[in-house]
Design a protein around this motif. Sequence first.
Motif, PDB file in Angstrom:
ATOM      1  N   VAL A   7       0.846  -1.143  -0.195  1.00 20.17           N
ATOM      2  CA  VAL A   7       0.058   0.066   0.083  1.00 20.17           C
ATOM      3  C   VAL A   7       0.910   1.445  -0.033  1.00 20.17           C
ATOM      4  N   PRO A   8       0.696   2.163  -0.962  1.00 16.58           N
ATOM      5  CA  PRO A   8       1.730   3.208  -1.085  1.00 16.58           C
ATOM      6  C   PRO A   8       0.937   4.198   0.130  1.00 16.58           C
ATOM      7  N   VAL A   9       2.118   4.819   0.775  1.00 13.70           N
ATOM      8  CA  VAL A   9       1.780   5.665   1.905  1.00 13.70           C
ATOM      9  C   VAL A   9       1.922   7.131   1.523  1.00 13.70           C
ATOM     10  N   PRO A  10       1.006   8.062   1.715  1.00 10.20           N
ATOM     11  CA  PRO A  10       1.350   9.328   1.595  1.00 10.20           C
ATOM     12  C   PRO A  10       2.406  10.279   2.505  1.00 10.20           C
ATOM     13  N   ASP A  11       3.776   9.751   2.029  1.00 12.05           N
ATOM     14  CA  ASP A  11       4.734  10.398   3.302  1.00 12.05           C
ATOM     15  C   ASP A  11       6.031  10.092   2.412  1.00 12.05           C
ATOM     16  N   THR A  12       6.578  11.410   1.971  1.00  2.44           N
ATOM     17  CA  THR A  12       7.787  11.304   1.372  1.00  2.44           C
ATOM     18  C   THR A  12       8.956  10.953   2.015  1.00  2.44           C
ATOM     19  N   THR A  13       8.941  10.821   3.176  1.00  2.00           N
ATOM     20  CA  THR A  13      10.050  10.552   4.122  1.00  2.00           C
ATOM     21  C   THR A  13      10.240   8.944   4.074  1.00  2.00           C
ATOM     22  N   ARG A  14       9.302   8.261   3.797  1.00  2.50           N
ATOM     23  CA  ARG A  14       9.539   6.699   3.643  1.00  2.50           C
ATOM     24  C   ARG A  14       9.941   6.481   2.312  1.00  2.50           C
ATOM     25  N   ARG A  15      10.206   7.262   1.544  1.00  2.00           N
ATOM     26  CA  ARG A  15      10.591   6.668   0.055  1.00  2.00           C
ATOM     27  C   ARG A  15      11.786   5.937   0.219  1.00  2.00           C
ATOM     28  N   GLY A  16      12.871   6.170   0.861  1.00  2.00           N
ATOM     29  CA  GLY A  16      14.054   5.507   0.929  1.00  2.00           C
ATOM     30  C   GLY A  16      14.003   4.127   1.388  1.00  2.00           C
ATOM     31  N   GLN A  17      12.735   3.901   2.039  1.00  2.00           N
ATOM     32  CA  GLN A  17      12.668   2.366   2.662  1.00  2.00           C
ATOM     33  C   GLN A  17      11.834   1.698   1.798  1.00  2.00           C
ATOM     34  N   LYS A  18      12.535   1.551   0.472  1.00  2.00           N
ATOM     35  CA  LYS A  18      11.962   0.641  -0.451  1.00  2.00           C
ATOM     36  C   LYS A  18      12.088  -0.645  -0.098  1.00  2.00           C
ATOM     37  N   SER A  19      13.007  -1.133   0.642  1.00  2.00           N
ATOM     38  CA  SER A  19      13.420  -2.688   0.930  1.00  2.00           C
ATOM     39  C   SER A  19      12.287  -3.149   1.926  1.00  2.00           C
ATOM     40  N   GLU A  20      11.594  -2.433   2.403  1.00  2.00           N
ATOM     41  CA  GLU A  20      10.544  -2.817   3.339  1.00  2.00           C
ATOM     42  C   GLU A  20       9.406  -3.751   2.651  1.00  2.00           C
ATOM     43  N   ARG A  21       9.195  -3.078   1.328  1.00  2.00           N
ATOM     44  CA  ARG A  21       8.146  -3.706   0.398  1.00  2.00           C
ATOM     45  C   ARG A  21       8.529  -5.017   0.063  1.00  2.00           C
ATOM     46  N   ILE A  22       7.558  -5.927   0.161  1.00  2.00           N
ATOM     47  CA  ILE A  22       7.507  -7.070  -0.451  1.00  2.00           C
ATOM     48  C   ILE A  22       6.659  -7.292  -1.690  1.00  2.00           C
ATOM     49  N   LEU A  23       7.552  -7.558  -2.928  1.00  2.00           N
ATOM     50  CA  LEU A  23       7.019  -7.436  -4.001  1.00  2.00           C
ATOM     51  C   LEU A  23       6.599  -8.904  -4.357  1.00  2.00           C
ATOM     52  N   LEU A  24       5.210  -9.202  -4.699  1.00  2.00           N
ATOM     53  CA  LEU A  24       4.767 -10.498  -5.204  1.00  2.00           C
ATOM     54  C   LEU A  24       4.846 -10.725  -6.625  1.00  2.00           C
TER      55      LEU A  24
END
Lengths: 498, 361
Positions: free
Chosen positions: A282-299
């Motif tokens: 789920v995309p989150v409207p918070d630009t500070t999180r952008r760097g944390q791409k690694s958290e995302r689990i891509l199915l």
Amino acid sequence: MSETKKTDTAAKAAVPEQASAPDEREVLLKVENLTKHFPIKKGILRRQVGAVKAVDGIDFEVRKGETLGVVGESGCGKSTMGRVITRLQDPTGGKISFEGQDITRLSTGEMRPLRRDIQMIFQDPYGSLNPRHTIGSIVSAPFRLQGVEPEGGVKKEVQRLLELVGLSPEHYNRYPHEFSGGQRQRIGIARALALKPKLVVADEPVSALDVSIQAQVVNLMDDLQEELGLTYVIIAHDLSVVRHVSDRIAVMYLGKIVELADRNALYEAPMHPYTKALMSAVPVPDTTRRGQKSERILLRGDVPSPIAPPSGCRFHTRCWKATEICRTTEPQLVELKPGQRVACHHPENFADQAPQDTVLLSAAKEASELVPDTVLSGGSQDGTGSEADSRSEAESEAKSEAATGTSAEPEQEQEQEPGSKTEAVAESEAAPEPEAGSEGASDKEQASAAEESGSGAGSASGPEAEAAEPASSPEAAGDPEPVSGSDDAPKSPKPKGE
Amino acid sequence: MTELSKTETGDEATAKAPSAFLEVRDLKVHFPTDDGIVKSVDGLSFSVEKGKTLAIVGESGSGKSVTSLAVMGLHRLGARGKNVRMSGEIWLNGKELVGASPDEVRRLRGREMAMIFQDPLSAMHPYYKVGDQIVEAYRVHHKVSKKEARKRAVEMLDRVGIPEPAKRVDGYPHEFSGGMRQRAMIAMALVNNPELLIADEPTTALDVTVQAQILDLIRDLQKEFGSAVIMITHDLGVVAEIADDVLVMYGGRCVERGTATEVFEKPQHPYTWGLLGSMPRIDRETSERLTPVKGQPPSLINVPSGCAFHPRCPYADIPADNVSRTVRPELELVGAGHWSACHLSAEDRERIWTEEIAPKL
């Protein structure tokens, strides 16, 4: 449809009611082992060649005054589920009880009085209102159909309803095309509320609306719930919206519920890998999180076809934690934490419950601490259901036995593995994505794998006896739902894994 | 934004031949209808550099898609071209497009600028194989044999992550799932290595898991090809994820524009506040209620006087002399690379944001 009804065997399996939940509110709607298959017919004789297993065995209950959210990707069967529990479509199997009354097989006529209590809000505000009827006639239709004469007359009541949902009473004589999407959705809500229903099933009530309007409708539904004491089942694909409106949430994948939990438990500590992946996407409207791409689990890839769902755990084709057991044995929906039921062999934030794993016993023990002992000793599944279960278990054991048997020959191990996997998949007629390696394996090897698996299933004693013991433990852990308070107590204690 | 756009504010741009890769100046797109003139876009200026992503956000009917179609030169096609009035300037790589002939624009379309549409099922021709449609797009701009073009199509399908591209190249659109179709369309859009890619709600019709895949893909491809990307969306989550700059549209005009960080962390326009407040957020504690924008989006035929947002704005009465209802606010610099069109004073905005809006998000 009638043919599929006959073919259904495991439908009557009664799963004991869950009563140990923290919330002791009265159960309004109870769904047990609900299935809905759409037959696929081919040829001149229109013979049935398969079925789209849109809903394939789900259990849940909705308590009075709560909101149950249902999420999942498109094609997971959530909308079909909504239509079946409101009896807009006939279930293939299973049982639906509303206020304790079994409504699974009621005829249209018998259903009619109940329609007052069960209403539906539809997704498409443009398609769900007849363009040739005025708003007044649309909203008053429930009164006409049910022969209800509200206090003060129909017109007055309709105008009161329009006001209730934030429209002006003067809109009575207008037509749907004169309204915007958000206003139309309000009209749909007014119609659903006309007869003061007890249960409202809303299928994607806000997904066709703009964000700002979406928030208005969400707030409106919230207010109405408080005011009128409504119970909602809200079906949506937007996880943020579902989180906002729901008390409990069911996550569906390919016709099954994979996780059912309280909102906070689910969002703070999801236990099924699919839930985790879904939420991380789920995309989150918070630009500070952008760097944390690694958290995302891509199915990877898409949802497999519900015509031939994968064997074992349906999520294994896309799951990063999948092991052999996931391909062969279907995980049961088990209460791993109070109020959090999960169908997974390798749940997140919890010890694995797969039979080969040594941690199993501790997991089972933990789970058993949550429920009274009487349930565990009492087998807890009766008749056809448990038989079907044990049969499929025996089959899967044979398969895994075959896999281990073939891998005993060291030089063939690499090629054999995919070969036997394909066998296992093919046997359950579920091969939407054939294993990549299977093409490499020669026919001969596949044949030998088949032979092995055949003998494994045939010679019951040796491997079966071994497998029986570990297999029994997950069953024990698998039915922690206590029966206290429900009269369908287990008929006979039946050891599992035979 | 860029150095160039720092020197120009809002609609006042005078310098010819801009240095930005894409620059739109005072774009107006009006559609005369029986009921009156629909002012879909009414004086919009922005610029995008290569390798950067601009997100255009707004409700339906705010003019986002019309803007993108204008840049692509798709308003002047066929008989419909008679029903549109366009003015302003669109500069792409030193060429002006609004005044250019349809032939000139056609040569650029597909080669230098390409578009990804929202609904891939209706954007692809159901009668032709996916591969053939990509081949056609390639051969229009490159003099190559069919065989070579086909090779290129397979290569592109592979690049966008379609399994077994050599086989799927002969599939029809209906044989692809939604996510796969969207990938195929991205492959089609990128087959000529366009320098400007416009994505109009590319993920709205998709599930979150597939959406994440597609956003990742667009980001990777942008890195690889260095294209400029315009992303049109109503999902602020997607914007925060992918955009360098954000442009918020309301009633056919830009109400706020700036770097993504500025707009998300210090939004200056009440409408942007409203959008942020309307969204339930998965990353925060759930608040009891959402704070929606009241009322309905404006009619583009009778745009409200003064600030178009004033009928829905809870703060419209704060500025003195009723200016919100009489004077149209222009874009003003409110921070580093951050413009907003609002009559509220900087102090008022600061106070409202920190005291009323931010705590509720």
